[in-house]
Design a protein around this motif. Structure first.
Motif, PDB file in Angstrom:
ATOM      1  N   PHE A   1       0.826  -1.197   0.000  1.00  0.00           N
ATOM      2  CA  PHE A   1       0.000   0.000   0.000  1.00  0.00           C
ATOM      3  C   PHE A   1       0.868   1.259   0.000  1.00  0.00           C
ATOM      4  N   ARG A   2       1.904   1.274   0.832  1.00  0.00           N
ATOM      5  CA  ARG A   2       2.813   2.424   0.865  1.00  0.00           C
ATOM      6  C   ARG A   2       3.478   2.622  -0.500  1.00  0.00           C
ATOM      7  N   GLU A   3       3.900   1.530  -1.114  1.00  0.00           N
ATOM      8  CA  GLU A   3       4.533   1.617  -2.430  1.00  0.00           C
ATOM      9  C   GLU A   3       3.549   2.122  -3.474  1.00  0.00           C
ATOM     10  N   ALA A   4       2.297   1.676  -3.382  1.00  0.00           N
ATOM     11  CA  ALA A   4       1.278   2.110  -4.339  1.00  0.00           C
ATOM     12  C   ALA A   4       1.019   3.602  -4.214  1.00  0.00           C
ATOM     13  N   ILE A   5       0.920   4.090  -2.984  1.00  0.00           N
ATOM     14  CA  ILE A   5       0.701   5.524  -2.769  1.00  0.00           C
ATOM     15  C   ILE A   5       1.865   6.331  -3.325  1.00  0.00           C
ATOM     16  N   SER A   6       3.071   5.886  -3.040  1.00  0.00           N
ATOM     17  CA  SER A   6       4.254   6.584  -3.531  1.00  0.00           C
ATOM     18  C   SER A   6       4.260   6.634  -5.055  1.00  0.00           C
ATOM     19  N   SER A   7       3.895   5.528  -5.691  1.00  0.00           N
ATOM     20  CA  SER A   7       3.850   5.480  -7.153  1.00  0.00           C
ATOM     21  C   SER A   7       2.829   6.457  -7.707  1.00  0.00           C
ATOM     22  N   PHE A   8       1.664   6.517  -7.061  1.00  0.00           N
ATOM     23  CA  PHE A   8       0.629   7.421  -7.564  1.00  0.00           C
ATOM     24  C   PHE A   8       1.052   8.883  -7.461  1.00  0.00           C
ATOM     25  N   PHE A   9       1.529   9.292  -6.316  1.00  0.00           N
ATOM     26  CA  PHE A   9       1.869  10.700  -6.140  1.00  0.00           C
ATOM     27  C   PHE A   9       3.138  11.095  -6.889  1.00  0.00           C
ATOM     28  N   SER A  10       3.869  10.101  -7.396  1.00  0.00           N
ATOM     29  CA  SER A  10       5.038  10.384  -8.225  1.00  0.00           C
ATOM     30  C   SER A  10       4.678  10.546  -9.695  1.00  0.00           C
ATOM     31  N   LEU A  11       3.417  10.298 -10.050  1.00  0.00           N
ATOM     32  CA  LEU A  11       2.977  10.464 -11.438  1.00  0.00           C
ATOM     33  C   LEU A  11       3.100  11.929 -11.858  1.00  0.00           C
ATOM     34  N   PRO A  12       3.217  12.188 -13.156  1.00  0.00           N
ATOM     35  CA  PRO A  12       3.205  13.573 -13.635  1.00  0.00           C
ATOM     36  C   PRO A  12       1.929  14.281 -13.178  1.00  0.00           C
ATOM     37  N   TYR A  13       2.054  15.554 -12.905  1.00  0.00           N
ATOM     38  CA  TYR A  13       0.915  16.319 -12.405  1.00  0.00           C
ATOM     39  C   TYR A  13      -0.277  16.238 -13.353  1.00  0.00           C
ATOM     40  N   GLU A  14      -0.013  16.249 -14.655  1.00  0.00           N
ATOM     41  CA  GLU A  14      -1.104  16.186 -15.632  1.00  0.00           C
ATOM     42  C   GLU A  14      -1.881  14.875 -15.515  1.00  0.00           C
ATOM     43  N   SER A  15      -1.185  13.789 -15.188  1.00  0.00           N
ATOM     44  CA  SER A  15      -1.864  12.500 -15.036  1.00  0.00           C
ATOM     45  C   SER A  15      -2.781  12.513 -13.818  1.00  0.00           C
ATOM     46  N   LYS A  16      -2.329  13.121 -12.739  1.00  0.00           N
ATOM     47  CA  LYS A  16      -3.158  13.183 -11.532  1.00  0.00           C
ATOM     48  C   LYS A  16      -4.360  14.092 -11.748  1.00  0.00           C
ATOM     49  N   LEU A  17      -4.177  15.160 -12.514  1.00  0.00           N
ATOM     50  CA  LEU A  17      -5.290  16.083 -12.759  1.00  0.00           C
ATOM     51  C   LEU A  17      -6.437  15.423 -13.531  1.00  0.00           C
ATOM     52  N   LYS A  18      -6.144  14.362 -14.264  1.00  0.00           N
ATOM     53  CA  LYS A  18      -7.208  13.641 -14.977  1.00  0.00           C
ATOM     54  C   LYS A  18      -8.207  13.022 -14.006  1.00  0.00           C
ATOM     55  N   LEU A  19      -7.790  12.825 -12.764  1.00  0.00           N
ATOM     56  CA  LEU A  19      -8.640  12.209 -11.741  1.00  0.00           C
ATOM     57  C   LEU A  19      -9.189  13.246 -10.766  1.00  0.00           C
ATOM     58  N   LYS A  20      -9.056  14.528 -11.104  1.00  0.00           N
ATOM     59  CA  LYS A  20      -9.414  15.591 -10.156  1.00  0.00           C
ATOM     60  C   LYS A  20     -10.918  15.588  -9.876  1.00  0.00           C
ATOM     61  N   ARG A  21     -11.258  15.732  -8.607  1.00  0.00           N
ATOM     62  CA  ARG A  21     -12.668  15.796  -8.228  1.00  0.00           C
ATOM     63  C   ARG A  21     -13.277  17.095  -8.727  1.00  0.00           C
ATOM     64  N   ASN A  22     -14.590  17.095  -8.869  1.00  0.00           N
ATOM     65  CA  ASN A  22     -15.270  18.270  -9.392  1.00  0.00           C
ATOM     66  C   ASN A  22     -16.640  18.414  -8.740  1.00  0.00           C
ATOM     67  N   ALA A  23     -17.440  19.341  -9.255  1.00  0.00           N
ATOM     68  CA  ALA A  23     -18.743  19.629  -8.652  1.00  0.00           C
ATOM     69  C   ALA A  23     -19.681  18.431  -8.714  1.00  0.00           C
ATOM     70  N   ASN A  24     -19.457  17.525  -9.664  1.00  0.00           N
ATOM     71  CA  ASN A  24     -20.333  16.370  -9.835  1.00  0.00           C
ATOM     72  C   ASN A  24     -19.775  15.088  -9.232  1.00  0.00           C
ATOM     73  N   ASN A  25     -18.541  15.125  -8.786  1.00  0.00           N
ATOM     74  CA  ASN A  25     -17.902  13.930  -8.241  1.00  0.00           C
ATOM     75  C   ASN A  25     -16.883  14.346  -7.182  1.00  0.00           C
ATOM     76  N   SER A  26     -17.203  14.090  -5.925  1.00  0.00           N
ATOM     77  CA  SER A  26     -16.306  14.516  -4.845  1.00  0.00           C
ATOM     78  C   SER A  26     -15.222  13.502  -4.541  1.00  0.00           C
ATOM     79  N   ARG A  27     -15.175  12.413  -5.304  1.00  0.00           N
ATOM     80  CA  ARG A  27     -14.112  11.430  -5.126  1.00  0.00           C
ATOM     81  C   ARG A  27     -13.036  11.660  -6.182  1.00  0.00           C
ATOM     82  N   GLY A  28     -11.806  11.385  -5.795  1.00  0.00           N
ATOM     83  CA  GLY A  28     -10.714  11.543  -6.742  1.00  0.00           C
ATOM     84  C   GLY A  28      -9.572  12.351  -6.162  1.00  0.00           C
TER      85      GLY A  28
END
Length: 233
Positions: free
Chosen positions: A76-103
């Motif tokens: 789990f720790r390794e998975a979290i580290s891998s996710f937050f090490s992704l390029p910022y643009e990749s993480k923004l694809k999962l950004k929460r919004n007014a219609n979805n508070s998860r992400g």
């Protein structure tokens, strides 16, 4: 810290916390520097006493022998580290919004100031069936649906997070029943215990993964408060 010797240390340092139900906590109980460490594998009567003491004084505790596999914790720790090490643009694809508070998000405010963190929120799916696709018609909830990175960018991330979520849910369910019994006793509390058990089946729990990026050396406070293209602040 998940070691047997710590449980022994806890029993020695909190002997004065052994109370009978309805006893008031003393100032000495609350000001002790040792955060309660509770061994889930100890005899039931000791477990109830220590849960009562911790919940009625400190309000929280650290759990030993919780049975979440250490191998899963590492994954789990390794998975979290891998996710937050992704390029910022990749993480923004999962950004929460007014219609979805998860992400994903990195724009939460505290006292009108942007928090120095980035997060990913996931929750129990609407169908309560993790095997169904996150975009399946049966899975949206009032607060939206889960969003995970694609397998190519973050291999096995969803698989590991779901396993960890389910282990935490199992442990939380067990603790809810134990704490209810410790604080009030099961005898004469059939209605309350029934509520706890319904909550076990119908919970809407979240798992939040946090990352606190390092401050950039030499940058101003305002510059560090802005997210750069590489996801650092």
């Amino acid at each position: 810290i998940y070691r047997k010797n710590l449980a022994t240390k806890f029993e020695k340092s909190t002997a004065h916390l052994t109370m009978t139900p309805r006893n008031a906590a003393t100032a000495e109980d609350i000001t002790q520097p040792q955060i309660p460490l509770i061994d889930l594998h100890q005899p039931p009567h000791l477990l109830r006493q220590q849960l009562y003491a911790a919940c009625s004084t400190w309000g929280f505790f650290q759990l030993l022998n919780h049975d979440i596999p250490s191998s899963l914790l590492s994954q789990f720790r390794e998975a979290i580290s891998s996710f937050f090490s992704l390029p910022y643009e990749s993480k923004l694809k999962l950004k929460r919004n007014a219609n979805n508070s998860r992400g994903y998000f990195d724009d939460e405010l505290t006292k009108r100031r942007r928090d120095w963190k980035e997060c990913l929120d996931v929750g129990v799916p609407g169908s309560r069936d993790w095997s169904a696709g996150d975009d399946a018609d049966i899975n949206p909830c009032l607060d939206g649906r889960n969003r995970f990175p694609v397998e190519e960018e973050c291999p096995k991330f969803r698989e590991v997070v779901v396993r960890y979520f389910e282990e935490c849910a199992r442990l939380s369910n067990e603790l809810a029943v134990l704490i209810a019994g410790a604080l009030g006793g099961e005898e004469g509390m059939e209605e309350e215990m029934g509520l706890v058990k319904r909550m076990v089946n119908d919970h809407t729990s979240y798992l939040r993964m946090n990352h606190y990026p390092p401050c950039r050396s030499g940058a101003s406070e305002k510059e560090n408060a802005d997210v750069s293209g590489d996801g650092e602040r």
